[in-house]
Design a protein around this motif. Structure first.
Motif, PDB file in Angstrom:
ATOM      1  N   SER A 172       0.928  -1.204  -0.016  1.00 24.45           N
ATOM      2  CA  SER A 172      -0.113   0.050  -0.210  1.00 24.45           C
ATOM      3  C   SER A 172       0.983   1.251  -0.169  1.00 24.45           C
ATOM      4  CB  SER A 172      -0.914   0.033   1.234  1.00 24.45           C
ATOM      5  OG  SER A 172      -0.242   0.216   2.464  1.00 24.45           O
ATOM      6  N   GLY A 173       0.124   2.365  -0.030  1.00 23.18           N
ATOM      7  CA  GLY A 173       0.897   3.753  -0.455  1.00 23.18           C
ATOM      8  C   GLY A 173       1.598   4.296   0.767  1.00 23.18           C
TER       9      GLY A 173
ATOM     10  N   SER B  96      -1.424  -0.877  -4.360  1.00 26.79           N
ATOM     11  CA  SER B  96      -2.407   0.147  -4.496  1.00 26.79           C
ATOM     12  C   SER B  96      -1.941   0.867  -5.316  1.00 26.79           C
ATOM     13  CB  SER B  96      -2.571   0.759  -3.124  1.00 26.79           C
ATOM     14  OG  SER B  96      -1.478   1.491  -2.451  1.00 26.79           O
ATOM     15  N   LYS B  97      -3.010   2.097  -5.780  1.00 26.18           N
ATOM     16  CA  LYS B  97      -2.462   3.310  -6.474  1.00 26.18           C
ATOM     17  C   LYS B  97      -1.682   4.095  -5.689  1.00 26.18           C
ATOM     18  CE  LYS B  97      -6.721   3.714  -9.166  1.00 26.18           C
ATOM     19  NZ  LYS B  97      -7.938   4.338  -9.483  1.00 26.18           N
ATOM     20  N   SER B  98      -1.681   4.336  -4.690  1.00 29.46           N
ATOM     21  CA  SER B  98      -0.572   5.012  -3.626  1.00 29.46           C
ATOM     22  C   SER B  98       0.910   4.721  -3.538  1.00 29.46           C
ATOM     23  CB  SER B  98      -1.296   5.282  -2.427  1.00 29.46           C
ATOM     24  OG  SER B  98      -2.509   5.979  -2.454  1.00 29.46           O
TER      25      SER B  98
ATOM     26  N   LYS C 283       2.287   5.190  -7.039  1.00 38.32           N
ATOM     27  CA  LYS C 283       2.786   6.762  -6.924  1.00 38.32           C
ATOM     28  C   LYS C 283       4.230   6.713  -6.052  1.00 38.32           C
ATOM     29  CE  LYS C 283       1.337  11.392  -6.505  1.00 38.32           C
ATOM     30  NZ  LYS C 283       1.186  11.814  -7.851  1.00 38.32           N
TER      31      LYS C 283
ATOM     32  N   SER D  36      -0.063   1.663   4.639  1.00 39.78           N
ATOM     33  CA  SER D  36      -0.559   2.912   5.080  1.00 39.78           C
ATOM     34  C   SER D  36      -1.352   3.144   6.388  1.00 39.78           C
ATOM     35  CB  SER D  36      -1.020   3.745   3.741  1.00 39.78           C
ATOM     36  OG  SER D  36      -2.175   3.054   3.513  1.00 39.78           O
TER      37      SER D  36
END
Length: 184
Positions: A8-9, A34-36, A39, A87
């Motif tokens: 996770s981000g 995850s998207k985060s 990133k 996160s």
């Protein structure tokens, strides 16, 4: 063994990548970013998910949006799960049963099936809400294992420190390793 590695981000995605790369090849891995996390990976390491594990044949990578993936079902026998890093957002969702992504859905399934779960919160400092969420998960049998150093193994480099932490996570998952010097 079948192992889900959810990423996770939070800062420290590189630890998750190193963890995955050090897992023995006889363990079947199911990895979700995850998207985060994607990133953070891009910002901290200038990498993309598709470039990281292209040479690994024991890894299945899922998109976090794929709520219908195999790891989201209790009938698909995943043995263990680790969320690394976890996160504070993912921690809170897990603590309160919000299953709105593949990561949180897979976590919820593992919890209901009473399978082993490790959560690796990666924040500093920890606030009261985070601590309460960790306590709630710990009371449900989830292992809380933040990346904390043990200085007895005489780490000299960042790689030594990372190997110590990853080795401890592997110990919790009952994966044999020689990543750090053990206490004698």
């Amino acid at each position: 063994m079948k192992l889900t590695v959810a990423i996770s981000g939070a800062s420290g995605v590189n630890l998750a990548i190193k963890f995955v790369k050090l897992i023995p090849k006889d363990i079947e891995l199911f990895v979700v970013f995850s998207k985060s996390a994607k990133k953070a990976l891009s910002l901290e390491n200038k990498l993309k998910v598709k470039d990281i594990f292209k040479d690994f044949n024991n890894i299945t990578i899922f998109k976090d949006e794929n709520i219908g993936a195999s790891i989201a079902s209790g009938s698909f026998k995943i043995d263990k799960m680790i969320i690394i890093p976890c996160s504070s957002n993912t921690l809170a969702k897990c603590a309160y049963g919000i299953a709105d992504s593949l990561i949180t859905r897979a976590f919820s399934v593992m919890l209901k099936e009473k399978r082993e779960i490790i959560v690796v919160p990666r924040e500093l400092p920890l606030n009261t809400i985070m601590l309460e969420n960790m306590l709630k998960l710990s009371n449900l049998g989830v292992v809380i294992a933040p990346p904390i150093l043990g200085y007895y193994s005489n780490q000299q480099t960042l790689e030594d420190m990372e190997n110590f932490i990853i080795g401890k996570w592997m110990d919790l998952l009952k994966i044999d390793n020689t990543l750090y010097k053990r206490w004698k």
